[in-house]
Design a protein around this motif. Structure first.
Motif, PDB file in Angstrom:
ATOM      1  N   ASP A   9       0.818  -1.218   0.000  1.00 48.15           N
ATOM      2  CA  ASP A   9       0.000   0.000   0.000  1.00 48.15           C
ATOM      3  C   ASP A   9       0.853   1.270   0.000  1.00 48.15           C
ATOM      4  N   CYS A  10       2.041   1.192  -0.582  1.00 46.94           N
ATOM      5  CA  CYS A  10       2.958   2.332  -0.618  1.00 46.94           C
ATOM      6  C   CYS A  10       2.391   3.458  -1.488  1.00 46.94           C
ATOM      7  N   THR A  11       2.981   4.643  -1.307  1.00 45.79           N
ATOM      8  CA  THR A  11       2.595   5.829  -2.068  1.00 45.79           C
ATOM      9  C   THR A  11       3.843   6.474  -2.647  1.00 45.79           C
ATOM     10  N   ILE A  22       0.762  11.435  -8.452  1.00 52.23           N
ATOM     11  CA  ILE A  22       0.827  10.663  -7.215  1.00 52.23           C
ATOM     12  C   ILE A  22       0.303   9.267  -7.532  1.00 52.23           C
ATOM     13  N   ASP A  24      -0.861   5.622  -5.670  1.00 44.15           N
ATOM     14  CA  ASP A  24      -1.196   4.929  -4.425  1.00 44.15           C
ATOM     15  C   ASP A  24      -1.289   3.433  -4.698  1.00 44.15           C
ATOM     16  N   GLU A  91       6.318   5.103   1.741  1.00 44.84           N
ATOM     17  CA  GLU A  91       6.139   6.345   0.989  1.00 44.84           C
ATOM     18  C   GLU A  91       7.466   6.769   0.402  1.00 44.84           C
TER      19      GLU A  91
END
Length: 98
Positions: A9-11, A22, A24, A91
């Protein structure tokens, strides 16, 4: 490496007015990286600094001289900040003038 180093679930975050968006989730991050790679014609030079680490974060600088299909040759200089939780990158944030 992505699946080993990054959380599912990295961004991935770029400046608001940049060419890149961006992303997600690992699927979106991989798609963004693929689009970036596909936009390249040639790397002329690349330099990545040693990392600087603090609890839960590490950072480095990346400098590129590259030719892009749609933007021509550019010199890029950015700061990269990575947030780590539970031994995975959650992130990545790229800071540069756009």
């Amino acid at each position: 490496a992505d699946d080993n180093l990054y959380a599912p679930d990295c961004t991935s975050i770029e400046p608001d007015d940049s060419h890149w968006s961006i992303a997600d989730g690992m699927g979106a991050v991989k798609k963004k990286r693929h689009q970036w790679t596909e936009s390249l014609l040639e790397f002329h030079e690349q330099e990545i600094s040693d990392p600087i680490c603090a609890e839960g974060y590490f950072t480095c600088t990346m400098k590129y001289d590259a030719t892009f299909k749609d933007r021509g040759r550019q010199q890029l200089n950015q700061v990269c900040v990575y947030k780590v939780e539970n031994e995975k990158i959650t992130e990545e944030r790229f800071i540069y003038p756009s």
